[in-house]
Design an enzyme around this catalytic site. Structure first.
Site, PDB file in Angstrom:
ATOM      1  N   ASN A  20     -13.496   9.625  13.379  1.00 15.43           N
ATOM      2  CA  ASN A  20     -13.658   9.359  11.953  1.00 15.43           C
ATOM      3  C   ASN A  20     -15.067   9.592  11.407  1.00 15.43           C
ATOM      4  O   ASN A  20     -15.231  10.312  10.415  1.00 15.43           O
ATOM      5  CB  ASN A  20     -13.173   7.942  11.632  1.00 15.43           C
ATOM      6  CG  ASN A  20     -11.666   7.839  11.618  1.00 15.43           C
ATOM      7  OD1 ASN A  20     -10.981   8.537  12.361  1.00 15.43           O
ATOM      8  ND2 ASN A  20     -11.131   6.972  10.781  1.00 15.43           N
ATOM      9  N   LYS A  36      -7.354   2.585  20.450  1.00 13.54           N
ATOM     10  CA  LYS A  36      -7.322   3.287  19.171  1.00 13.54           C
ATOM     11  C   LYS A  36      -8.693   3.247  18.509  1.00 13.54           C
ATOM     12  O   LYS A  36      -9.145   4.228  17.912  1.00 13.54           O
ATOM     13  CB  LYS A  36      -6.260   2.671  18.257  1.00 13.54           C
ATOM     14  CG  LYS A  36      -6.237   3.264  16.836  1.00 13.54           C
ATOM     15  CD  LYS A  36      -5.881   4.738  16.823  1.00 13.54           C
ATOM     16  CE  LYS A  36      -5.972   5.343  15.423  1.00 13.54           C
ATOM     17  NZ  LYS A  36      -5.058   4.718  14.449  1.00 13.54           N
ATOM     18  N   GLY A  70       0.824  -1.197   0.000  1.00  8.33           N
ATOM     19  CA  GLY A  70       0.000   0.000   0.000  1.00  8.33           C
ATOM     20  C   GLY A  70       0.858   1.246   0.000  1.00  8.33           C
ATOM     21  O   GLY A  70       1.780   1.371   0.816  1.00  8.33           O
ATOM     22  N   SER A  72      -9.070   9.599   7.606  1.00  8.32           N
ATOM     23  CA  SER A  72      -9.195   8.767   6.413  1.00  8.32           C
ATOM     24  C   SER A  72     -10.651   8.670   5.962  1.00  8.32           C
ATOM     25  O   SER A  72     -10.945   8.669   4.758  1.00  8.32           O
ATOM     26  CB  SER A  72      -8.631   7.373   6.682  1.00  8.32           C
ATOM     27  OG  SER A  72      -9.318   6.754   7.757  1.00  8.32           O
ATOM     28  N   GLY A 129       1.346   4.246   4.628  1.00  2.70           N
ATOM     29  CA  GLY A 129       2.389   3.406   4.053  1.00  2.70           C
ATOM     30  C   GLY A 129       3.552   4.220   3.541  1.00  2.70           C
ATOM     31  O   GLY A 129       4.727   3.858   3.742  1.00  2.70           O
TER      32      GLY A 129
END
Length: 293
Positions: A183, A175, A7, A245, A12
């Site tokens: 998110n 997390k 990725g 994200s 990444g």
């Protein structure tokens, strides 16, 4: 060491550049079958890394998987046939729920799970911005993986702070709690992480924290809802200029990891008979947004 980064997204690429900077060999494995990947930090020189080379993959000491949770199984299926040795494999993604299938596929290959609060933003196809310093934790999930504590030192040298966690599942739950708070809201509202500290979001965040804490306690993770709230706000401030994200997924009309974040929380809650009205509402809204495109 020889690393293969599966990725070439924001996280990444961040780790690839940081590991390369301290002298490690880095190779990319991507869905696009290019022979090289060019990337850089904002305003810095670009580096060209080899990509999708089966010989380099087979010689890797460590395979760092940084794809979205729903792509992990496909990624494993794609690279496992080329492995002739037993490199250690690290899964680093948002959410939970991929480890069981990974363990089945990897057998005795060392498997580590990782969680990071480092902020990284892909600002162009080849360029990232490191938007916030956060903690990274690594931990083994099978017997061979639990012998790989030395990897925390390597990752800490590349991008501190990184620590080895003998109870990585607990760290992943912490997390997950933060991800459930940040998110979906930033995805729905299309705001940067830092805006969540504004007063108008505090009541909703507190309700989310109460629900998350109830599930964590049912999983024998003792935590107070105010601590859940504090940790989420701390990360929101530390990554204030970052877009989560899920924010980017909704913005670019892509599938998100909601099923492995809030969806995972909801499934765990259901097994204990715990209702999560606020989390369920956010989950439904994200799924509706995804279905709309």
């Amino acid at each position: 060491m020889h690393f293969t980064c599966v990725g070439a997204g924001a996280i990444g690429t961040l780790w690839a550049l940081k590991l390369h900077a301290i002298g490690h060999h880095v190779h990319f494995w991507t869905r696009a079958k290019q022979s090289s990947v060019m990337c850089s930090f904002e305003f810095q020189s670009k580096y060209i890394f080899p990509a999708n080379n089966t010989r380099i993959l087979a010689e890797s000491d460590c395979i760092l998987v940084c794809v979205k949770a729903f792509h992990v199984t496909t990624a494993l299926n794609n690279f496992l046939p080329y492995l002739h040795t037993s490199p250690l494999v690290i899964l680093m993604h948002n959410g939970m729920g991929t480890a069981k299938d990974a363990l089945r596929k990897l057998g005795d290959i060392p498997l580590l799970l990782a969680t990071t609060s480092q902020g990284s933003l892909l600002i162009s196809k080849n360029t990232i911005r490191h938007t916030g310093i956060g903690e990274t934790r690594l931990g083994g999930i099978n017997a061979s993986g639990k012998q790989c504590g030395f990897m925390a030192n390597i990752f800490n040298d590349a991008l501190a702070p990184c620590t080895w966690d003998t109870n990585i599942e607990r760290a992943l739950w912490h997390k997950l709690a933060i991800s459930c708070m940040i998110n979906p809201l930033t995805g729905i509202l299309q705001i940067q992480n830092g805006e969540l500290v504004l007063p108008q979001y505090r009541d909703q965040l507190r309700q989310l924290a109460n629900e998350v804490a109830n599930v964590m306690r049912a999983k024998n993770i003792e935590i107070d809802s105010e601590i859940v709230l504090y940790h989420a706000l701390f990360v929101a401030v530390a990554t204030a200029t970052n877009y989560s994200s899920m924010n980017r997924d909704i913005f670019f009309k892509r599938s998100s990891e909601i099923g492995f974040i809030t969806g995972y929380l909801i499934r765990c809650a259901a097994s204990f008979g715990i209702a999560l009205p606020e989390n369920q509402s956010l989950y439904n809204t994200i799924k509706h947004l995804e279905q709309s495109y």
